[in-house]
Design a protein around this motif. Structure first.
Motif, PDB file in Angstrom:
ATOM      1  N   VAL A   1       0.837  -1.199   0.000  1.00  0.00           N
ATOM      2  CA  VAL A   1       0.000   0.000   0.000  1.00  0.00           C
ATOM      3  C   VAL A   1       0.875   1.254   0.000  1.00  0.00           C
ATOM      4  CG1 VAL A   1      -1.860   1.219   1.165  1.00  0.00           C
ATOM      5  CG2 VAL A   1      -1.699  -1.248   1.374  1.00  0.00           C
ATOM      6  N   ALA A   2       0.792   2.045  -1.058  1.00  0.00           N
ATOM      7  CA  ALA A   2       1.516   3.322  -1.096  1.00  0.00           C
ATOM      8  C   ALA A   2       0.493   4.447  -1.206  1.00  0.00           C
ATOM      9  CB  ALA A   2       2.490   3.367  -2.264  1.00  0.00           C
ATOM     10  N   LEU A   3      -0.151   4.751  -0.094  1.00  0.00           N
ATOM     11  CA  LEU A   3      -1.130   5.838  -0.025  1.00  0.00           C
ATOM     12  C   LEU A   3      -0.685   6.766   1.093  1.00  0.00           C
ATOM     13  CD1 LEU A   3      -4.352   3.625  -0.029  1.00  0.00           C
ATOM     14  CD2 LEU A   3      -3.470   4.883  -1.978  1.00  0.00           C
TER      15      LEU A   3
ATOM     16  N   ASP B   1      -5.967   9.058   2.752  1.00  0.00           N
ATOM     17  CA  ASP B   1      -6.192   7.972   1.795  1.00  0.00           C
ATOM     18  C   ASP B   1      -5.829   6.630   2.415  1.00  0.00           C
ATOM     19  OD1 ASP B   1      -7.005   9.809   0.000  1.00  0.00           O
ATOM     20  OD2 ASP B   1      -5.227   9.738  -1.269  1.00  0.00           O
ATOM     21  N   ALA B   2      -4.710   6.593   3.137  1.00  0.00           N
ATOM     22  CA  ALA B   2      -4.258   5.351   3.755  1.00  0.00           C
ATOM     23  C   ALA B   2      -5.264   4.885   4.802  1.00  0.00           C
ATOM     24  CB  ALA B   2      -2.882   5.557   4.380  1.00  0.00           C
ATOM     25  N   VAL B   3      -5.703   5.820   5.667  1.00  0.00           N
ATOM     26  CA  VAL B   3      -6.657   5.459   6.720  1.00  0.00           C
ATOM     27  C   VAL B   3      -7.949   4.935   6.094  1.00  0.00           C
ATOM     28  CG1 VAL B   3      -7.991   6.312   8.667  1.00  0.00           C
ATOM     29  CG2 VAL B   3      -5.684   7.155   8.293  1.00  0.00           C
TER      30      VAL B   3
ATOM     31  N   ILE C   1       5.242   6.828   3.022  1.00  0.00           N
ATOM     32  CA  ILE C   1       4.396   7.746   3.790  1.00  0.00           C
ATOM     33  C   ILE C   1       3.081   7.079   4.198  1.00  0.00           C
ATOM     34  CG2 ILE C   1       5.405   9.809   2.748  1.00  0.00           C
ATOM     35  CD1 ILE C   1       2.884  10.045   1.046  1.00  0.00           C
ATOM     36  N   THR C   2       3.029   5.733   4.108  1.00  0.00           N
ATOM     37  CA  THR C   2       1.773   5.040   4.415  1.00  0.00           C
ATOM     38  C   THR C   2       1.622   4.781   5.900  1.00  0.00           C
ATOM     39  OG1 THR C   2       1.948   3.967   2.283  1.00  0.00           O
ATOM     40  CG2 THR C   2       0.346   3.075   3.810  1.00  0.00           C
ATOM     41  N   VAL C   3       2.596   4.094   6.502  1.00  0.00           N
ATOM     42  CA  VAL C   3       2.449   3.756   7.919  1.00  0.00           C
ATOM     43  C   VAL C   3       3.217   4.760   8.777  1.00  0.00           C
ATOM     44  CG1 VAL C   3       1.811   1.350   7.821  1.00  0.00           C
ATOM     45  CG2 VAL C   3       4.189   1.969   7.530  1.00  0.00           C
ATOM     46  N   ASP C   4       2.905   6.039   8.627  1.00  0.00           N
ATOM     47  CA  ASP C   4       3.550   7.025   9.508  1.00  0.00           C
ATOM     48  C   ASP C   4       2.636   7.281  10.707  1.00  0.00           C
ATOM     49  OD1 ASP C   4       1.528   8.549   8.581  1.00  0.00           O
ATOM     50  OD2 ASP C   4       2.761  10.137   7.740  1.00  0.00           O
TER      51      ASP C   4
ATOM     52  N   PHE D   1       8.881  14.722   5.744  1.00  0.00           N
ATOM     53  CA  PHE D   1       8.916  16.015   5.046  1.00  0.00           C
ATOM     54  C   PHE D   1       9.797  17.012   5.788  1.00  0.00           C
ATOM     55  CE2 PHE D   1       5.101  13.753   4.014  1.00  0.00           C
ATOM     56  CZ  PHE D   1       5.153  13.759   2.639  1.00  0.00           C
ATOM     57  N   ALA D   2       9.701  17.011   7.126  1.00  0.00           N
ATOM     58  CA  ALA D   2      10.597  17.863   7.909  1.00  0.00           C
ATOM     59  C   ALA D   2      12.039  17.461   7.635  1.00  0.00           C
ATOM     60  CB  ALA D   2      10.273  17.729   9.395  1.00  0.00           C
TER      61      ALA D   2
END
Lengths: 342, 415
Positions: B226-228, B232-234, B254-257, B309-310
């Motif tokens: 999953v690359a959302l 979108d991921a949730v 950036i999916t399981v952050d 991103f930071a």
């Protein structure tokens, strides 16, 4: 500035200069001389961009002001012309790109936009008021999502890039000065056409249909045909704006024709005022200036709030937009414009 | 009298519209443009990018080579048009000679194209991670110290095949250049190891209803990649679970952050054990990372742990400042000295050493992680393995790598 100088009660013996009126002459001179004082950024990003969006809002003003049909699909129509330029001409996205020369692609793109506009009109003329807004919003949204997910024609989310404005007569028309004059030329052309058209037989019939469609039908006019033709004409102006927009950005993607952009066009028309064709251009100038410089005034976190507040204040103080503001400052002018307005 | 007043008004208007860019900054300041998404769906991410960039500026006290740094911000809404428009304003109106940004994939591609028309301005990436921003047809003055989305996947495909034992994987990802690049990075390793990917689903950004996507996932897959991002991921994970899906997951960068991991409910149980990879890891214990987290937390509104991103904006801003330092803060030569310094730059970031390849794309360490339950019951990404010094061609010789073709919806493929 004075919006109503070209009054319709002008006597036939007037010279064309008198007919034009001092307001138009001052404005024209200022616009023609503007490149002498403006930086490149102000020429294209503010000047050119305002003229393009002014034309888009003008096409909406024509439908709404003379025809009583508020459309949210004008940016969609412009987008069709922009995509047509990308598809028929050259792009560097490796999708389609038939390589037509500009003098074939551009008229074809404008025609495609006008036909699409007529089609949208044909679907929506059976509705009135808020339902027209809803159906055109639906069309705009559907087109946006279709462009976003279609890869064969619209190249999906990334759209088309690497589209160049033409060079001919030894001029690269994307150079700041040349591009500004190009936009100015088409804007003046559209503006004059609307001014003229509003007083033509067709224009007057359209306004009569706006005021009382049942009576016009009883008099034997084909109401639907008139409305659809108005959409076709508005589509030509929006299509021209679309061609200029794609030459300006050098690219087109679904973001260009999104719902945000559709609402921007409506805001421009409302801020500027729907009573006279000059309104949309003032509206476009204010909106473009705000969107460009608000971030310098209040910082990155709250600049959209400032933009919203300014628009709110304008509409609150003057429901007729900037044109109405001017009318309040110059009461006698306001009365005059009521007489000559659409 | 009336004409007089009207003339005045016209004059006032004219001066307002033509005020030439007063960009003649005093000699003792350097203007740096900061372009991020301060509006639209990625606003939260853009704001965290800004925190990262400002961390780097404050670390050196806001001065470089004796000159004060002035940050001018530009905002986009994640669409390429708005990014170019904001970049144009920063360069042509505000007169910045160094620009850091943008944030997302398609924006990066568009700004790269714009960079070619402004050869005297130095563009340094924010976190945009599409492969072709630097790999194919690069711009001489566009630098990326933050690696691309395929590099971020380093080690994940092999780990999923060998250690997790997944042989058949379906992918679900958003439909634009960055997720294409992520899927490419994952499949490059996974397919090479012998895995199969029978189904790839692409969904538009901001999609709400995933029922048709879920129905299209084959029943016999061992896992779903999953690359959302963000909401979108949730949405996808919740709907997948509600529809009775039980296949384990593999996560994009950036999916399981933390935005997903802090969600409540049964989703937790599904998420534990999910492997992912990216340029950062929550449990990175190295002193330089801990120090960076401390510094970052001083920024207003900071998250408990800096996001990707930071980190990306920090690294790129840091590179810009180091480059300016070496060039003596002098950009009057059209930035030639600065770009020369940047292309040779190699420095230690919170996540290890970074240097550039010939396309001005970073070579850096990547982190393979797995979701675990922390001591306090919160989910976090545990560091499994550091893959050191990943380059843009993922260790494959360049000519061989180029033969794989440009990333898109259909490439790569191993059904």
């Amino acid at each position: 500035m004075s919006l109503t100088i070209a009054a319709q009660d002008a006597a036939p013996q007037q010279t064309w200069l008198e007919k034009l009126g001092p307001g138009h002459i001052v404005l024209a001179v200022a616009l023609v001389l503007y490149p002498l004082v403006a930086s490149d950024f102000f020429l294209t990003q503010i000047g050119g961009y305002s003229l393009i969006f002014g034309m888009l809002a003008l096409s909406l003003m024509m439908l709404a002001g003379y025809g009583g049909m508020v459309s949210l699909a004008q940016i969609t129509v412009a987008g069709i012309a922009a995509y047509a330029i990308a598809i028929l001409g050259n792009n560097n996205s490796n999708v389609l790109g038939f390589g037509w020369p500009w003098w074939l692609a551009a008229p074809f793109a404008v025609l495609a936009a006008a036909v699409a506009s007529a089609l949208i009109g044909w679907i929506s003329v059976r509705t009135e008021g808020i339902y027209t807004i809803m159906i055109t919003l639906a069309i705009a949204t559907a087109t946006y999502y279709f462009a976003q997910q279609n890869y064969a024609i619209f190249n999906g989310h990334s759209g088309y890039a690497g589209i160049h404005a033409p060079s001919f007569w030894g001029v690269n028309w994307r150079d700041p000065k040349a591009f500004y004059y190009l936009c100015l030329g088409f804007a003046v052309l559209s503006y004059a056409a609307i001014l003229y058209g509003a007083r033509s037989t067709f224009g007057l019939t359209l306004q009569a249909i706006r005021d009382n469609p049942r009576r016009m039908r009883a008099l034997g006019y084909d109401v639907t045909a008139h409305k659809v033709f108005a959409w076709f004409l508005a589509g030509i102006i929006a299509g021209l704006a679309g061609v200029l927009l794609v030459w300006f950005n050098g690219r087109v993607s679904p973001g260009t024709i999104g719902v945000d952009a559709a609402i921007d066009v409506l805001i421009i028309a409302v801020i500027g005022g729907l009573r006279h064709p000059i309104g949309p251009f003032f509206g476009a100038l204010v909106v473009v200036l705000m969107q460009t410089f608000a971030i310098d005034i209040v910082g990155a976190e709250r600049f959209n709030t400032l933009i919203g507040l300014v628009f709110l204040v304008i509409v609150f103080v003057s429901p007729d937009g900037i044109l109405g503001l001017w009318g309040r400052i110059k009461p006698h002018l306001a009365q005059e414009s009521l007489r000559s307005g659409p | 009298m009336r004409i007089h007043r009207r003339t005045l008004l016209a004059l006032a208007l004219a001066t307002g519209l033509t005020a030439p860019s007063l960009a003649l900054a005093a000699d003792d300041t350097i203007k740096i443009g900061l372009l991020a998404t301060f509006e639209g769906p990625f606003t939260v991410l853009g704001e965290d990018g800004e925190r990262g960039a400002m961390t780097a500026v404050e670390e050196i006290g806001g001065k470089v080579a004796g000159k004060t740094i002035e940050i001018v911000k530009g905002s986009s809404d994640a669409s390429p048009d708005s990014a170019v428009r904001a970049a144009r304003k920063l360069v042509e109106q505000d007169g910045v000679k160094v620009l850091v940004g943008p944030l997302s994939g398609d924006e990066g591609l568009a700004v790269k194209d714009y960079a070619k028309t402004q050869p005297t301005v130095t563009f340094i990436n924010g976190t945009s991670a599409a492969q072709d921003t630097t790999l194919r047809n690069p711009a001489e003055n566009f630098f990326r110290f933050s690696t691309d989305g395929a590099q971020w996947m380093a080690g994940l495909g092999t780990y999923a095949f060998n250690d997790k034992g997944y042989k058949k994987v379906a992918t679900v990802a958003e439909d634009y250049s960055f997720p294409y690049t992520q899927v490419f990075g994952f499949m490059a390793e996974f397919c090479k190891a012998g895995g199969k990917v029978p189904s790839k689903s692409w969904v538009p950004i901001g999609n709400k209803d995933y029922s048709s996507v879920i129905a299209a996932i084959p029943d016999d897959v061992d896992a779903i990649y999953v690359a959302l991002g963000g909401a979108d991921a949730v949405n996808f994970l919740t709907q997948y679970q509600q529809s009775g899906g039980t296949a384990p997951l593999i996560g994009g960068s950036i999916t399981v952050d933390q935005t997903v991991l802090t969600s409540k409910g049964k989703l937790r149980d599904v998420l534990i054990g999910t492997p992912a990879a990216g340029p950062t890891a929550d449990t990175n214990g190295s002193p330089s990372w801990t120090k960076f987290v401390e510094q970052y937390k001083k920024q207003p509104g900071a998250f408990p742990s800096p996001s990707l991103f930071a980190h990306g904006y920090y690294v790129n801003m840091k590179a810009a400042l180091l480059g300016l330092e070496q060039a003596g803060g002098d950009v009057s030569d059209g930035g030639a000295k600065l770009r020369d310094a940047l292309s040779k730059l190699s420095f230690d970031t919170p996540t290890g050493k970074v240097s550039l390849d010939k396309n001005r794309n970073a070579i850096a360490d990547m982190f393979l992680t797995e979701v675990t339950e922390g001591a306090d019951g919160n989910l976090l990404n545990k560091l499994v393995k550091v893959v050191s010094q990943v380059n843009q061609t993922l260790g494959i010789p360049e000519d061989e790598f180029m033969k794989l073709g440009a990333v898109n919806r259909d490439n790569p493929s191993c059904p």
